[in-house]
Motif scaffolding. Structure first.
Motif, mmCIF file in Angstrom:
data_model
loop_
_atom_site.group_PDB
_atom_site.id
_atom_site.type_symbol
_atom_site.label_atom_id
_atom_site.label_comp_id
_atom_site.label_asym_id
_atom_site.label_seq_id
_atom_site.Cartn_x
_atom_site.Cartn_y
_atom_site.Cartn_z
ATOM 1 N N LYS A 81 2.878 11.630 3.721
ATOM 2 C CA LYS A 81 2.975 10.207 4.041
ATOM 3 C C LYS A 81 4.065 9.491 3.247
ATOM 4 O O LYS A 81 4.276 8.304 3.456
ATOM 5 N N ARG A 94 9.665 11.339 5.645
ATOM 6 C CA ARG A 94 9.679 11.619 7.078
ATOM 7 C C ARG A 94 9.297 13.078 7.342
ATOM 8 O O ARG A 94 9.634 13.975 6.585
ATOM 9 N N GLU A 95 8.603 13.317 8.449
ATOM 10 C CA GLU A 95 8.128 14.650 8.841
ATOM 11 C C GLU A 95 9.293 15.548 9.253
ATOM 12 O O GLU A 95 10.282 15.089 9.812
ATOM 13 N N THR A 125 8.959 6.978 4.151
ATOM 14 C CA THR A 125 8.292 6.331 5.287
ATOM 15 C C THR A 125 7.808 4.930 4.933
ATOM 16 O O THR A 125 7.615 4.104 5.811
ATOM 17 N N PHE A 143 15.215 13.635 4.838
ATOM 18 C CA PHE A 143 13.851 13.164 5.040
ATOM 19 C C PHE A 143 13.680 11.911 4.180
ATOM 20 O O PHE A 143 13.405 11.988 2.988
ATOM 21 N N SER A 144 13.890 10.766 4.782
ATOM 22 C CA SER A 144 13.854 9.491 4.053
ATOM 23 C C SER A 144 12.409 9.013 3.884
ATOM 24 O O SER A 144 11.503 9.478 4.569
ATOM 25 N N MET A 170 4.901 18.021 6.396
ATOM 26 C CA MET A 170 4.743 16.570 6.478
ATOM 27 C C MET A 170 3.902 16.026 5.327
ATOM 28 O O MET A 170 3.134 16.741 4.699
#
Length: 170
Positions: free
Chosen positions: A69, A72-73, A29, A26-27, A67
């Motif tokens: 901000k 990544r979700e 955003t 999960f990189s 999730m």
């Protein structure tokens, strides 16, 4: 660098990953910068009040959201976990600089040497004379029958069987 802080810190080099049941990364955003927070526990992403992943200092009732901000979700936990998880094992890599690591390794070596020395001392008995005094069975009643039997006419040493024999008249 890890540090205690009520505020988030870090940069876009950070990411969240999952190894099981599938490998997922999960990189960042780029929308928010709530990367890591180390205060009353360890938090990643999300908000101050509700990080995306939060491990409290007690390591009980940990949370992992779907999730935020910052990253990544995606599901970090299986769906049936409902955002709660318990830690079975925790592995931390590279905490501290070179000096801290060297000091930690030196402390581990010193601790092992002390432990090994104590184990060796517990195993080795330098003065064994106290043991001989404690187990000197020759002066006890245990073998008194041998002395009483010696000299009796019916008492003989039985060399064949490595013991003593009493011959009785029938």
């Amino acid at each position: 660098k890890w540090k205690r802080s009520k505020d988030f810190y870090g940069d876009t080099n950070g990411f969240i990953f999952q190894l099981y049941p599938t490998l997922s990364v999960f990189s960042p955003t780029g929308i928010e910068s709530n990367f890591i927070k180390l205060h009353d526990g360890l938090g990643f992403g999300g908000t101050k009040d509700m990080p995306r992943i939060f491990i409290p200092a007690s390591m009980e009732v940990c949370n992992a959201g779907v999730m935020d901000k910052t990253f990544r979700e995606g599901n970090i936990l299986p769906v049936e976990a409902l955002e709660k998880f318990a830690i079975e094992s925790l592995e931390v890599w590279g905490v501290g600089g070179e000096e801290v690591i060297k000091k930690g390794l030196a402390s581990r070596v010193e601790y092992r040497e002390i432990t090994d020395s104590n184990i060796y001392k517990a195993r080795v008995i330098k003065d064994k004379s106290s043991l001989v005094e404690d187990i000197n069975l020759l002066d006890t009643k245990l073998y008194k029958h041998r002395e009483e039997a010696r000299g009796r006419a019916e008492f003989k040493v039985d060399d064949t069987h490595g013991g003593y024999a009493l011959e009785r008249e029938q």
